[in-house]
Design a protein around this motif. Sequence first.
Motif, mmCIF file in Angstrom:
data_model
loop_
_atom_site.group_PDB
_atom_site.id
_atom_site.type_symbol
_atom_site.label_atom_id
_atom_site.label_comp_id
_atom_site.label_asym_id
_atom_site.label_seq_id
_atom_site.Cartn_x
_atom_site.Cartn_y
_atom_site.Cartn_z
ATOM 1 N N TYR A 195 0.858 -1.158 0.042
ATOM 2 C CA TYR A 195 -0.104 -0.003 0.014
ATOM 3 C C TYR A 195 0.929 1.313 0.042
ATOM 4 O O TYR A 195 2.174 1.098 0.149
ATOM 5 C CB TYR A 195 -0.884 -0.089 1.404
ATOM 6 N N ARG A 196 0.307 2.461 -0.341
ATOM 7 C CA ARG A 196 1.095 3.729 -0.307
ATOM 8 C C ARG A 196 0.033 4.723 0.030
ATOM 9 O O ARG A 196 -1.014 4.778 0.165
ATOM 10 C CB ARG A 196 1.669 3.900 -1.653
ATOM 11 N N GLN A 197 0.858 5.692 0.976
ATOM 12 C CA GLN A 197 0.113 6.783 1.364
ATOM 13 C C GLN A 197 0.814 8.136 1.155
ATOM 14 O O GLN A 197 2.182 8.156 1.559
ATOM 15 C CB GLN A 197 0.090 6.772 2.699
ATOM 16 N N ALA A 198 0.373 9.041 0.295
ATOM 17 C CA ALA A 198 1.062 10.289 -0.118
ATOM 18 C C ALA A 198 0.631 11.093 1.280
ATOM 19 O O ALA A 198 -0.504 11.180 1.705
ATOM 20 C CB ALA A 198 0.776 10.811 -1.141
ATOM 21 N N PRO A 199 1.275 12.296 1.282
ATOM 22 C CA PRO A 199 0.849 13.420 2.155
ATOM 23 C C PRO A 199 -0.507 13.766 2.109
ATOM 24 O O PRO A 199 -0.662 14.152 0.918
ATOM 25 C CB PRO A 199 2.125 14.422 2.216
ATOM 26 N N GLY A 200 -1.314 14.041 3.092
ATOM 27 C CA GLY A 200 -2.860 14.340 3.022
ATOM 28 C C GLY A 200 -3.751 13.315 2.374
ATOM 29 O O GLY A 200 -4.704 13.981 2.109
ATOM 30 N N LYS A 201 -3.176 12.283 1.910
ATOM 31 C CA LYS A 201 -4.082 11.106 1.160
ATOM 32 C C LYS A 201 -4.250 10.106 2.146
ATOM 33 O O LYS A 201 -3.426 9.663 2.905
ATOM 34 C CB LYS A 201 -3.650 10.837 -0.023
ATOM 35 N N GLN A 202 -5.351 9.233 1.563
ATOM 36 C CA GLN A 202 -5.481 8.055 2.403
ATOM 37 C C GLN A 202 -4.473 6.934 1.875
ATOM 38 O O GLN A 202 -3.975 7.132 0.890
ATOM 39 C CB GLN A 202 -6.690 7.582 2.232
ATOM 40 N N VAL A 241 -1.572 -0.672 -3.742
ATOM 41 C CA VAL A 241 -0.730 -0.662 -4.861
ATOM 42 C C VAL A 241 -0.826 -1.951 -5.553
ATOM 43 O O VAL A 241 -1.214 -1.930 -6.787
ATOM 44 C CB VAL A 241 0.681 -0.445 -4.622
ATOM 45 N N ALA A 242 -0.333 -2.779 -4.918
ATOM 46 C CA ALA A 242 -0.497 -4.385 -5.648
ATOM 47 C C ALA A 242 -0.740 -5.687 -4.524
ATOM 48 O O ALA A 242 -0.331 -5.258 -3.353
ATOM 49 C CB ALA A 242 0.651 -4.695 -6.362
ATOM 50 N N ALA A 243 -1.191 -6.487 -4.848
ATOM 51 C CA ALA A 243 -1.213 -7.663 -3.706
ATOM 52 C C ALA A 243 -1.213 -8.989 -4.444
ATOM 53 O O ALA A 243 -1.376 -8.971 -5.503
ATOM 54 C CB ALA A 243 -2.749 -7.545 -3.113
ATOM 55 N N ILE A 244 -0.687 -9.796 -3.791
ATOM 56 C CA ILE A 244 -0.647 -11.415 -4.277
ATOM 57 C C ILE A 244 -0.811 -12.347 -3.174
ATOM 58 O O ILE A 244 -0.523 -12.246 -2.276
ATOM 59 C CB ILE A 244 0.920 -11.624 -4.850
ATOM 60 N N ARG A 245 -1.484 -13.380 -3.868
ATOM 61 C CA ARG A 245 -2.288 -14.557 -2.719
ATOM 62 C C ARG A 245 -1.120 -15.507 -3.120
ATOM 63 O O ARG A 245 -0.252 -15.616 -3.874
ATOM 64 C CB ARG A 245 -3.486 -14.800 -3.396
ATOM 65 N N SER A 246 -1.216 -16.600 -1.808
ATOM 66 C CA SER A 246 -0.222 -17.632 -1.798
ATOM 67 C C SER A 246 -0.262 -18.575 -3.225
ATOM 68 O O SER A 246 0.871 -18.957 -3.348
ATOM 69 C CB SER A 246 -0.483 -18.471 -0.596
ATOM 70 N N GLY A 247 -1.134 -18.552 -3.814
ATOM 71 C CA GLY A 247 -1.163 -19.199 -5.056
ATOM 72 C C GLY A 247 -0.765 -18.336 -6.399
ATOM 73 O O GLY A 247 -0.643 -18.910 -7.336
ATOM 74 N N GLY A 248 -0.385 -17.137 -6.036
ATOM 75 C CA GLY A 248 -0.015 -16.374 -7.182
ATOM 76 C C GLY A 248 -0.973 -15.284 -7.898
ATOM 77 O O GLY A 248 -0.362 -14.604 -8.794
ATOM 78 N N THR A 249 -2.064 -15.600 -7.512
ATOM 79 C CA THR A 249 -3.075 -14.349 -8.125
ATOM 80 C C THR A 249 -2.695 -12.968 -7.625
ATOM 81 O O THR A 249 -2.301 -12.879 -6.311
ATOM 82 C CB THR A 249 -4.496 -14.685 -7.696
ATOM 83 N N THR A 250 -2.629 -12.268 -8.593
ATOM 84 C CA THR A 250 -2.054 -10.503 -8.287
ATOM 85 C C THR A 250 -3.315 -9.711 -8.537
ATOM 86 O O THR A 250 -4.322 -9.851 -9.618
ATOM 87 C CB THR A 250 -1.118 -10.249 -9.284
ATOM 88 N N THR A 251 -3.114 -8.629 -7.965
ATOM 89 C CA THR A 251 -4.034 -7.458 -8.334
ATOM 90 C C THR A 251 -3.342 -6.273 -8.211
ATOM 91 O O THR A 251 -2.261 -6.125 -7.395
ATOM 92 C CB THR A 251 -4.997 -7.465 -6.900
ATOM 93 N N TYR A 252 -3.710 -5.272 -9.031
ATOM 94 C CA TYR A 252 -2.855 -4.168 -9.148
ATOM 95 C C TYR A 252 -3.920 -2.882 -9.185
ATOM 96 O O TYR A 252 -5.087 -2.974 -9.716
ATOM 97 C CB TYR A 252 -2.118 -3.963 -10.494
#
Length: 122
Positions: free
Chosen positions: A37-44, A48-59
Motif C-alpha cells: 500500500y502507499r500513502q502520500a501526504p494528506g491522502k489515504q 498498490v498491488a497484492a499477491i495471494r499464496s497461489g500467485g493471483t495478483t491485483t494491481y
Amino acid sequence: QVQLVESGGGLVQAGGSLRLSCAASGSILSLNVMGWYRQAPGKQRDLVAAIRSGGTTTYADSVKGRFTISRDNAKNTVYLQMNSLEPEDTAVYYCHANLRAAVDPWRETDYWGQGTQVTVSS
C-alpha cells in the motif's frame, strides 16, 4: 511475534526503477495475502498491488504495466518491482500481510511494516 521488515525505498528520477522487498518473520503458520500500500501526504492509504499464496495478483489501475509484484513463499518475502516511475508515485510504501500466526492460530490477522519512503523527482 510477527514482524514485516521492508527495504529498497529511496530517491529516483522520473522514468527510473526501484525494487521494494518485505520479509515476514516470526511464528507464522500460514501466509495468505501479501501486498503493498502507499500513502502520500494528506491522502489515504491505498492498495498498490497484492499477491495471494497461489500467485493471483491485483494491481491498482495507476500502476498496471509499470509495477510487478512477486513473492518467494519459501522466504515469506514479497517484492515490488517499480519501473517507469512518475512523480505521482511519491509516497510512503507499506508492506501488508494477512497471515495466521502461532500466537493466534484460529484466525487470520493483518500485519503492517513500518513503511519505506519512495520519492520520484521530475
